[in-house]
Design a protein around this motif. Structure first.
Motif, PDB file in Angstrom:
ATOM      1  N   LEU A  94      -2.506   8.463   1.776  1.00 58.21           N
ATOM      2  CA  LEU A  94      -2.171   7.510   0.463  1.00 58.21           C
ATOM      3  C   LEU A  94      -2.851   6.126   0.832  1.00 58.21           C
ATOM      4  O   LEU A  94      -3.247   5.795  -0.034  1.00 58.21           O
ATOM      5  N   ARG A  95      -2.573   5.982   2.231  1.00 55.98           N
ATOM      6  CA  ARG A  95      -3.142   4.366   2.577  1.00 55.98           C
ATOM      7  C   ARG A  95      -4.648   4.214   2.276  1.00 55.98           C
ATOM      8  O   ARG A  95      -5.063   3.062   1.659  1.00 55.98           O
ATOM      9  N   PHE A  96      -5.365   5.331   2.564  1.00 51.91           N
ATOM     10  CA  PHE A  96      -6.818   5.504   2.665  1.00 51.91           C
ATOM     11  C   PHE A  96      -7.145   5.570   1.164  1.00 51.91           C
ATOM     12  O   PHE A  96      -8.118   4.981   0.617  1.00 51.91           O
ATOM     13  N   LYS A  97      -6.776   6.421   0.492  1.00 62.14           N
ATOM     14  CA  LYS A  97      -7.177   7.090  -0.883  1.00 62.14           C
ATOM     15  C   LYS A  97      -6.688   5.908  -1.915  1.00 62.14           C
ATOM     16  O   LYS A  97      -7.389   5.905  -2.899  1.00 62.14           O
ATOM     17  N   LEU A  98      -5.684   5.239  -1.748  1.00 59.62           N
ATOM     18  CA  LEU A  98      -5.209   3.992  -2.573  1.00 59.62           C
ATOM     19  C   LEU A  98      -5.501   2.795  -1.974  1.00 59.62           C
ATOM     20  O   LEU A  98      -5.176   1.801  -2.728  1.00 59.62           O
ATOM     21  N   ASP A  99      -6.160   2.659  -0.864  1.00 59.04           N
ATOM     22  CA  ASP A  99      -6.499   1.605  -0.063  1.00 59.04           C
ATOM     23  C   ASP A  99      -5.395   0.422  -0.064  1.00 59.04           C
ATOM     24  O   ASP A  99      -5.332  -0.783  -0.438  1.00 59.04           O
ATOM     25  N   LEU A 100      -4.266   0.936   0.510  1.00 57.69           N
ATOM     26  CA  LEU A 100      -3.047   0.144   0.582  1.00 57.69           C
ATOM     27  C   LEU A 100      -3.408  -0.519   2.170  1.00 57.69           C
ATOM     28  O   LEU A 100      -2.813  -0.305   3.258  1.00 57.69           O
ATOM     29  N   GLY A 268       6.662  -2.140   2.930  1.00 60.67           N
ATOM     30  CA  GLY A 268       5.820  -1.950   1.906  1.00 60.67           C
ATOM     31  C   GLY A 268       4.367  -1.783   2.236  1.00 60.67           C
ATOM     32  O   GLY A 268       3.915  -2.478   3.176  1.00 60.67           O
ATOM     33  N   GLU A 269       3.661  -0.827   1.680  1.00 58.32           N
ATOM     34  CA  GLU A 269       2.059  -0.751   2.042  1.00 58.32           C
ATOM     35  C   GLU A 269       1.581  -0.941   0.600  1.00 58.32           C
ATOM     36  O   GLU A 269       1.776  -0.171  -0.184  1.00 58.32           O
ATOM     37  N   VAL A 270       0.738  -2.112   0.757  1.00 55.39           N
ATOM     38  CA  VAL A 270       0.167  -2.569  -0.549  1.00 55.39           C
ATOM     39  C   VAL A 270      -1.250  -2.878  -0.543  1.00 55.39           C
ATOM     40  O   VAL A 270      -1.639  -3.166   0.340  1.00 55.39           O
ATOM     41  N   GLY A 271      -1.823  -2.736  -1.784  1.00 53.50           N
ATOM     42  CA  GLY A 271      -3.263  -3.092  -2.026  1.00 53.50           C
ATOM     43  C   GLY A 271      -3.276  -3.964  -3.228  1.00 53.50           C
ATOM     44  O   GLY A 271      -2.412  -4.481  -3.703  1.00 53.50           O
ATOM     45  N   ASP A 272      -4.607  -3.975  -3.735  1.00 49.58           N
ATOM     46  CA  ASP A 272      -5.036  -4.993  -4.820  1.00 49.58           C
ATOM     47  C   ASP A 272      -4.162  -4.127  -6.321  1.00 49.58           C
ATOM     48  O   ASP A 272      -3.939  -4.777  -7.288  1.00 49.58           O
ATOM     49  N   THR A 273      -4.204  -2.759  -6.153  1.00 50.49           N
ATOM     50  CA  THR A 273      -3.648  -2.018  -7.496  1.00 50.49           C
ATOM     51  C   THR A 273      -2.476  -1.153  -7.270  1.00 50.49           C
ATOM     52  O   THR A 273      -1.918  -0.681  -8.066  1.00 50.49           O
ATOM     53  N   HIS A 274      -2.283  -0.695  -5.960  1.00 48.00           N
ATOM     54  CA  HIS A 274      -1.259   0.080  -5.818  1.00 48.00           C
ATOM     55  C   HIS A 274      -0.301  -0.331  -4.564  1.00 48.00           C
ATOM     56  O   HIS A 274      -0.728  -1.048  -3.880  1.00 48.00           O
ATOM     57  N   GLY A 275       1.059   0.197  -4.653  1.00 48.00           N
ATOM     58  CA  GLY A 275       1.869  -0.175  -3.858  1.00 48.00           C
ATOM     59  C   GLY A 275       2.843   0.986  -3.420  1.00 48.00           C
ATOM     60  O   GLY A 275       3.171   1.774  -4.291  1.00 48.00           O
ATOM     61  N   LEU A 276       3.039   1.333  -2.118  1.00 47.73           N
ATOM     62  CA  LEU A 276       4.201   2.366  -1.821  1.00 47.73           C
ATOM     63  C   LEU A 276       5.356   1.746  -0.683  1.00 47.73           C
ATOM     64  O   LEU A 276       4.884   0.923  -0.208  1.00 47.73           O
ATOM     65  N   PHE A 277       6.435   2.128  -1.134  1.00 50.64           N
ATOM     66  CA  PHE A 277       7.390   1.221  -0.537  1.00 50.64           C
ATOM     67  C   PHE A 277       8.443   2.567   0.044  1.00 50.64           C
ATOM     68  O   PHE A 277       8.808   3.437  -0.492  1.00 50.64           O
TER      69      PHE A 277
END
Length: 361
Positions: A94-100, A268-277
């Motif tokens: 998820l980190r790599f595919k959602l760019d977190l 939290g693992e976040v990028g410009d458009t997605h976030g995982l917590f």
């Protein structure tokens, strides 16, 4: 009224228990109809059943949702042929595919929580570690080389784009905070080993370039070995710390230990458009299904999720709900209503959740 779709991947071990606890608290804080939780499969146990740690449908839901709430993933007995654990692959993918690209780890000592630091009664601990989440040494996972069963190598990868964006994230975060507890200064500390390796010297140089755009935020430097001492002796000096992936992983757990442990550490693992917590702890399969796990890290991760959604969607109601959750956790701990086992009490997962919900009410 805005409505937000939240994909929930409960995962393995204690994941389902703490995820459901967080959902209950989130609903209590924001109301029944603001957050729409969508259950999705994934994790080590799902891999054992299906051969897929992150199903395509789960990835699709994550891409389309407003945020992701993740319980925990990983079971030590379920591994790949090279011995690495399957469960880690869920959030790594998820980190790599959602760019977190930014892992956000708040380190804050709450009232009612004991710290192993001798000066805990006079030291205010309140800083955030920003760990670069998609590069560094961990980018080599699955690509390392073992030669003739005699030599093994993994490659540390650092790019200008990767460092610049995580450094900018750290400086922007410092601007939103009140500064370090010791002196009130907004400060970003760069954690590296620039004195030894070129990759870390490059990391530091790019951070220094970014600092030029933030004259109101002080830049500070600390070698990764030395900062482990400073985090114990002068934790009130820190405001925001930014680090390469592996170093950030290590010092985040150290920071959590100074404020009560991983059971109370949100992430939290976040990028410009997605976030995982998710909570910073693991899946703890030894206590799964016993109602013994502490849900506090997951509940506080839910508050972190509300902060991120509030900032992204300019929703002050969510920001207020996040503050109320943190205050409810602090109240329940300081008044001793339900102290979880990892903090020296005997309260069950359900009892801790009940206490936080009562404090919210």
């Amino acid at each position: 009224m805005p409505r937000y779709d939240i994909v929930t991947i409960e995962g393995d071990g204690i994941g389902p228990e703490v995820a459901q606890a967080a959902i209950r608290v989130l609903r209590e804080a924001v109301g029944e109809n603001v957050l729409h939780f969508i259950d999705a499969p994934g994790g080590a146990a799902h891999y054992a059943r299906s051969g897929d740690v992150l199903p395509d449908e789960t990835l699709r839901l994550c891409r389309e949702s407003h945020a992701i709430l993740h319980g925990a993933a990983g079971l030590p007995e379920i591994t790949y042929p090279d011995g690495t654990e399957v469960g880690n692959e869920l959030h790594l993918q998820l980190r790599f595919k959602l760019d977190l690209y930014a892992n956000v780890r708040p380190i804050k000592l709450l009232a009612g929580v004991g710290s192993p630091l001798a000066a805990r009664e006079t030291i205010d601990i309140d800083y955030v570690i920003i760990r670069e989440n998609t590069e560094g040494l961990y980018a080599s996972r699955g690509a390392g080389v073992v030669l003739r069963n005699e030599f093994a190598t993994d490659t540390l990868v650092v790019s200008r784009k990767g460092v610049e964006r995580v450094a900018r994230f750290a400086f922007n975060l410092s601007r939103k905070r009140d500064g370090a507890p010791r002196d009130g200064k907004r400060r970003v500390t760069v954690c590296d080993k620039a004195n030894i390796l070129r990759s870390y010297a490059f990391f530091r140089a790019v951070c220094q370039e970014v600092a030029g755009d933030y004259p109101d935020v002080e830049i500070d430097y600390a070698y990764a070995d030395a900062i482990t001492v400073h985090m114990l002796k002068k934790p009130d000096f820190y405001d925001v710390i930014v680090a390469e992936n592996m170093f950030g992983d290590i010092i985040s757990d150290l920071g959590a230990a100074t404020v009560g442990g991983l059971g109370i550490a949100p992430s939290g693992e976040v990028g410009d458009t997605h976030g995982l917590f998710q909570g910073a702890h693991g899946s703890a399969p030894d206590i799964a299904g016993q109602n013994a796990a502490s849900p506090l890290a997951m509940i506080l991760s839910g508050a972190l999720m509300l902060d991120w959604l509030a900032d992204k969607h300019a929703d002050e109601a969510l920001a207020g709900a996040a503050d109320r959750i943190r205050q409810a956790v602090a109240t329940s701990l300081s008044e001793g209503h339900a102290i979880p086992r990892d903090l020296g009490g005997s309260a069950s997962c359900t009892e801790v959740t009940d206490a936080v919900c009562r404090a919210l009410g």
